[in-house]
Design an enzyme around this catalytic site. Structure first.
Site, short mmCIF file in Angstrom:
data_model
loop_
_atom_site.label_atom_id
_atom_site.label_comp_id
_atom_site.label_asym_id
_atom_site.label_seq_id
_atom_site.Cartn_x
_atom_site.Cartn_y
_atom_site.Cartn_z
N ASN A 181 -93.49 18.25 3.75
CA ASN A 181 -92.38 18.87 3.04
C ASN A 181 -92.09 20.20 3.73
OD1 ASN A 181 -90.62 20.04 1.23
ND2 ASN A 181 -92.14 20.34 -0.39
N LYS A 195 -89.69 22.18 3.25
CA LYS A 195 -89.05 23.16 2.36
C LYS A 195 -87.86 23.83 3.07
CE LYS A 195 -93.50 23.76 0.18
NZ LYS A 195 -94.37 24.56 -0.66
N GLU A 236 -91.69 23.68 -7.24
CA GLU A 236 -90.76 24.79 -6.95
C GLU A 236 -89.41 24.53 -7.59
OE1 GLU A 236 -91.38 24.79 -2.72
OE2 GLU A 236 -93.41 25.55 -3.05
N GLY A 292 -97.14 23.89 4.03
CA GLY A 292 -97.33 24.80 5.16
C GLY A 292 -97.86 24.16 6.43
C1 PEP Z 1 -96.08 21.41 -1.27
O1 PEP Z 1 -95.20 22.26 -1.24
O2 PEP Z 1 -95.83 20.29 -1.70
C2 PEP Z 1 -97.41 21.80 -0.80
C3 PEP Z 1 -98.40 21.03 -1.10
O3 PEP Z 1 -97.48 22.97 -0.07
P1 PEP Z 1 -98.80 23.51 0.69
O4 PEP Z 1 -99.36 22.37 1.49
O5 PEP Z 1 -98.27 24.62 1.58
O6 PEP Z 1 -99.74 23.98 -0.35
#
Ligand code: PEP
Length: 254
Positions: free
Chosen positions: A12, A14, A100, A238
């Site tokens: 993802n 984002k 989010e 991330g």
């Molecule tokens: C996400 O946004 O779905 C997520 C799991 O982010 P991260 O891996 O950065 O914690």
């Protein structure tokens, strides 16, 4: 790794990556992952990069996902994107109900359920996110929250649609924080969700549904998490923004 269900690992991205940056990343991923057949691999770029990324992965084993979709098919919905528009770019998966969006766009379970129906109506596959906050976990509300979110977000789906739906257990306190759920915490939540699917649908559906874990997944913890019997993949934020780290998560999960 010998698993009952084929792993599905999705990145993802984002609100990251211009088109040029997105193309750099997918070119790197294609090199890293060209031989991988054991895992369904998905990238979810921002809408603005879907067109170019779609062309870049056409001849690869990487599939395309979107980060959101409208519950409507067409019309006066400024700023929204409909299923038919995603299908133009061969999108196969749509993330729905990410924490989010639940937090900043105030998306409710009822809205997520409408979107899930629209996703299935377009023969796309939703990745539906559920997860508790830290306060809810500390208050021993985790199962109650997961049950409310799952029952609300999956409301009205047929057994056939549910079997083609991916669930993502994403504890809010682990997203982007560097804190990962322990393997026991992840397995417990996944087993709870699978049991719930058994009650809401039936045992066959519950055994078929793939449940991803999301929350600070990285190359160093991927193998242990994926080795849990009810963890069928990962939704990665991330660490999906660089070809090496996303590639290593996938390779370490096999
Ligand atoms: C996400 O946004 O779905 C997520 C799991 O982010 P991260 O891996 O950065 O914690």
């Amino acid at each position: 790794m010998n698993k009952e269900r084929k792993l599905i690992i999705a990145g993802n991205w984002k609100m990251n990556k211009t088109v040029a940056e997105a193309l750099d990343l997918v070119h790197g991923l294609k090199l890293e992952l060209s031989g991988v057949k054991e895992v369904d691999m998905v990238v979810c770029p921002p809408f603005t990069a879907l067109s170019e990324v779609s062309k870049a992965i056409l001849d690869s084993n990487i599939r395309l996902g979107a980060q959101n979709m409208s519950e409507h098919n067409v019309g006066a919905y400024t700023g929204e994107i409909a299923a038919v528009m995603l299908k133009e770019f061969s999108v196969r998966y749509v993330i729905l109900g990410h924490s989010e969006r639940r937090q900043y766009q105030k998306e409710s379970d009822a809205l997520i359920s409408k979107k899930a129906h629209a996703v299935h109506a377009a023969s796309l596959k939703p990745i539906i996110c559920v997860g508790e906050t830290l306060a809810e976990r500390e208050d021993n509300q985790t199962e109650k929250v997961l049950e409310t979110q799952a029952r609300g977000s999956l409301a009205g789906l047929s057994k056939e649609q549910m079997a083609e739906t991916i669930l993502a257990y994403e504890p809010v306190w682990a997203i982007g924080t560097g804190k990962t759920a322990t393997t026991a915490q992840a397995q417990d939540a996944h087993a709870f969700l699978r049991g719930l699917l058994g009650k809401m649908f039936d045992e066959t559906v519950a055994r078929r549904v793939r449940i991803q874990y999301g929350g600070s997944v990285k190359a160093s913890n991927a193998r242990e998490l994926m080795s849990q019997p009810d963890v069928d993949g990962a939704l990665v934020g991330g660490a999906s923004l660089e070809a090496r780290s996303f590639g290593d998560i996938i390779k370490n999960s096999i």
